[in-house]
Design a protein around this motif. Sequence first.
Motif, PDB file in Angstrom:
ATOM      1  N   LYS A  84      -4.642   0.245 -10.496  1.00  0.00           N
ATOM      2  CA  LYS A  84      -5.977   0.455  -9.940  1.00  0.00           C
ATOM      3  C   LYS A  84      -6.577  -0.884  -9.555  1.00  0.00           C
ATOM      4  O   LYS A  84      -6.415  -1.873 -10.259  1.00  0.00           O
ATOM      5  CB  LYS A  84      -6.875   1.163 -10.963  1.00  0.00           C
ATOM      6  CG  LYS A  84      -6.513   2.621 -11.187  1.00  0.00           C
ATOM      7  CD  LYS A  84      -7.563   3.312 -12.055  1.00  0.00           C
ATOM      8  CE  LYS A  84      -7.268   4.799 -12.182  1.00  0.00           C
ATOM      9  NZ  LYS A  84      -8.313   5.508 -12.979  1.00  0.00           N
ATOM     10  N   ASN A  85      -7.268  -0.900  -8.425  1.00  0.00           N
ATOM     11  CA  ASN A  85      -7.811  -2.160  -7.918  1.00  0.00           C
ATOM     12  C   ASN A  85      -8.757  -2.831  -8.902  1.00  0.00           C
ATOM     13  O   ASN A  85      -8.722  -4.059  -9.080  1.00  0.00           O
ATOM     14  CB  ASN A  85      -8.540  -1.925  -6.593  1.00  0.00           C
ATOM     15  CG  ASN A  85      -7.576  -1.539  -5.479  1.00  0.00           C
ATOM     16  OD1 ASN A  85      -6.359  -1.580  -5.652  1.00  0.00           O
ATOM     17  ND2 ASN A  85      -8.110  -1.164  -4.335  1.00  0.00           N
ATOM     18  N   ASP A 118      -6.377  -4.132  -1.679  1.00  0.00           N
ATOM     19  CA  ASP A 118      -7.344  -3.413  -0.838  1.00  0.00           C
ATOM     20  C   ASP A 118      -6.815  -2.004  -0.616  1.00  0.00           C
ATOM     21  O   ASP A 118      -5.859  -1.797   0.135  1.00  0.00           O
ATOM     22  CB  ASP A 118      -7.536  -4.128   0.495  1.00  0.00           C
ATOM     23  CG  ASP A 118      -8.589  -3.440   1.353  1.00  0.00           C
ATOM     24  OD1 ASP A 118      -9.397  -2.667   0.802  1.00  0.00           O
ATOM     25  OD2 ASP A 118      -8.587  -3.684   2.581  1.00  0.00           O
ATOM     26  N   GLY A 119      -7.427  -1.045  -1.257  1.00  0.00           N
ATOM     27  CA  GLY A 119      -6.921   0.323  -1.165  1.00  0.00           C
ATOM     28  C   GLY A 119      -5.848   0.561  -2.216  1.00  0.00           C
ATOM     29  O   GLY A 119      -5.608  -0.278  -3.097  1.00  0.00           O
ATOM     30  N   PRO A 120      -5.167   1.708  -2.152  1.00  0.00           N
ATOM     31  CA  PRO A 120      -4.119   2.018  -3.138  1.00  0.00           C
ATOM     32  C   PRO A 120      -3.060   0.921  -3.169  1.00  0.00           C
ATOM     33  O   PRO A 120      -2.466   0.589  -2.139  1.00  0.00           O
ATOM     34  CB  PRO A 120      -3.537   3.344  -2.625  1.00  0.00           C
ATOM     35  CG  PRO A 120      -4.657   3.955  -1.830  1.00  0.00           C
ATOM     36  CD  PRO A 120      -5.374   2.799  -1.194  1.00  0.00           C
ATOM     37  N   THR A 121      -2.855   0.356  -4.324  1.00  0.00           N
ATOM     38  CA  THR A 121      -2.007  -0.830  -4.429  1.00  0.00           C
ATOM     39  C   THR A 121      -0.897  -0.621  -5.438  1.00  0.00           C
ATOM     40  O   THR A 121      -1.111  -0.054  -6.513  1.00  0.00           O
ATOM     41  CB  THR A 121      -2.847  -2.054  -4.849  1.00  0.00           C
ATOM     42  OG1 THR A 121      -3.874  -2.272  -3.887  1.00  0.00           O
ATOM     43  CG2 THR A 121      -1.988  -3.303  -4.954  1.00  0.00           C
ATOM     44  N   ALA A 122       0.285  -1.106  -5.070  1.00  0.00           N
ATOM     45  CA  ALA A 122       1.429  -1.150  -5.983  1.00  0.00           C
ATOM     46  C   ALA A 122       2.015  -2.557  -5.904  1.00  0.00           C
ATOM     47  O   ALA A 122       2.069  -3.155  -4.831  1.00  0.00           O
ATOM     48  CB  ALA A 122       2.476  -0.100  -5.617  1.00  0.00           C
ATOM     49  N   THR A 180      -6.723  -4.406 -11.586  1.00  0.00           N
ATOM     50  CA  THR A 180      -5.938  -5.524 -11.055  1.00  0.00           C
ATOM     51  C   THR A 180      -6.822  -6.746 -10.849  1.00  0.00           C
ATOM     52  O   THR A 180      -6.410  -7.886 -11.130  1.00  0.00           O
ATOM     53  CB  THR A 180      -5.276  -5.133  -9.724  1.00  0.00           C
ATOM     54  OG1 THR A 180      -4.462  -3.972  -9.935  1.00  0.00           O
ATOM     55  CG2 THR A 180      -4.413  -6.264  -9.189  1.00  0.00           C
ATOM     56  N   ASP A 230       0.875  -1.173   0.000  1.00  0.00           N
ATOM     57  CA  ASP A 230       0.000   0.000   0.000  1.00  0.00           C
ATOM     58  C   ASP A 230       0.909   1.220   0.000  1.00  0.00           C
ATOM     59  O   ASP A 230       1.670   1.440   0.943  1.00  0.00           O
ATOM     60  CB  ASP A 230      -0.892  -0.025   1.244  1.00  0.00           C
ATOM     61  CG  ASP A 230      -1.918   1.104   1.259  1.00  0.00           C
ATOM     62  OD1 ASP A 230      -1.670   2.144   0.613  1.00  0.00           O
ATOM     63  OD2 ASP A 230      -2.946   0.947   1.934  1.00  0.00           O
ATOM     64  N   TYR A 231       0.840   2.005  -1.058  1.00  0.00           N
ATOM     65  CA  TYR A 231       1.795   3.105  -1.233  1.00  0.00           C
ATOM     66  C   TYR A 231       1.237   4.460  -0.780  1.00  0.00           C
ATOM     67  O   TYR A 231       1.923   5.493  -0.940  1.00  0.00           O
ATOM     68  CB  TYR A 231       2.216   3.204  -2.703  1.00  0.00           C
ATOM     69  CG  TYR A 231       1.098   3.651  -3.611  1.00  0.00           C
ATOM     70  CD1 TYR A 231       0.896   5.003  -3.928  1.00  0.00           C
ATOM     71  CD2 TYR A 231       0.214   2.723  -4.165  1.00  0.00           C
ATOM     72  CE1 TYR A 231      -0.138   5.405  -4.765  1.00  0.00           C
ATOM     73  CE2 TYR A 231      -0.816   3.117  -4.991  1.00  0.00           C
ATOM     74  CZ  TYR A 231      -0.993   4.466  -5.294  1.00  0.00           C
ATOM     75  OH  TYR A 231      -2.023   4.871  -6.110  1.00  0.00           O
ATOM     76  N   ARG A 232       0.036   4.468  -0.257  1.00  0.00           N
ATOM     77  CA  ARG A 232      -0.580   5.768   0.075  1.00  0.00           C
ATOM     78  C   ARG A 232       0.317   6.527   1.056  1.00  0.00           C
ATOM     79  O   ARG A 232       0.882   5.942   1.993  1.00  0.00           O
ATOM     80  CB  ARG A 232      -1.979   5.574   0.646  1.00  0.00           C
ATOM     81  CG  ARG A 232      -2.031   5.142   2.079  1.00  0.00           C
ATOM     82  CD  ARG A 232      -3.462   4.938   2.545  1.00  0.00           C
ATOM     83  NE  ARG A 232      -3.947   3.598   2.222  1.00  0.00           N
ATOM     84  CZ  ARG A 232      -5.235   3.245   2.299  1.00  0.00           C
ATOM     85  NH1 ARG A 232      -6.150   4.114   2.652  1.00  0.00           N
ATOM     86  NH2 ARG A 232      -5.598   2.018   2.015  1.00  0.00           N
ATOM     87  N   VAL A 256       2.210   0.866 -10.064  1.00  0.00           N
ATOM     88  CA  VAL A 256       1.019   1.352  -9.353  1.00  0.00           C
ATOM     89  C   VAL A 256      -0.198   1.010 -10.209  1.00  0.00           C
ATOM     90  O   VAL A 256      -0.256   1.365 -11.391  1.00  0.00           O
ATOM     91  CB  VAL A 256       1.099   2.865  -9.102  1.00  0.00           C
ATOM     92  CG1 VAL A 256      -0.198   3.371  -8.460  1.00  0.00           C
ATOM     93  CG2 VAL A 256       2.301   3.195  -8.217  1.00  0.00           C
TER      94      VAL A 256
END
Length: 223
Positions: free
Chosen positions: A54-55, A75-79, A58, A27-29, A52
């Motif tokens: 988008k869920n 789950d949430g911002p994902t990289a 992905t 999670d890179y947020r 990076v």
Amino acid sequence: MLRSEKERVVAELTERLRSAQTLMVADYRGLTMPEINELRTRLLQAGAHFTVVKNTLTKLAAEAAGTKDVLELVDGPTAIAFLDAEGDPVAVAKVLNETARARDVLVIRGGILDGSLVGDADIKRLATLPPVEVLHAQLAGAVAGPLTMVVGLFTAPLRELVGVIDARIRQLEEQEGEAPEPESEQPEASAEPEPEPAPEPEPAPEPETEVEAETEEEDSGED
């Protein structure tokens, strides 16, 4: 994003998910763009492409690739750090773990190691391993004991990742157990027979005594 662009991204993600045996999700947020670029550069040096995603895209790619285990990590911002065939999973885990500790914003969620789903704790344990070249040097030196202890620290998926090390340890132990016995010493060559002692010289004749000499002279006078 245009539909054609989404289809292109999903197709690329699908191909990467199919071909990557090892990947790590975070999670890179909270990371700024310069920090993301710095992280991407360090991971590239370790043999991984940091993407990076988008869920929604992905999830579509994971379903198309048949890698639904990845969905548990999205789950949430994902990289996702996709490891190349020559990538170093230990080095990649170290980079992610160091960034997570230094920035206090990056969160490691887990990953796929050699096709098996692992959690964030496994990635952090992997980050504690010495570099791959050091492990290779230990194997070359047949340092079986310490490596056995290291392998025992991992969960099953991580033991599969270092399974080649464990197999090499067993091979070395088997080779030691099957070492041929040393050849028996050849019997010593029989000693040469000792030479017979030389015969003692005969004693020289004893000189005539004076009495015998005088007797001889008397006998000669009588003639």
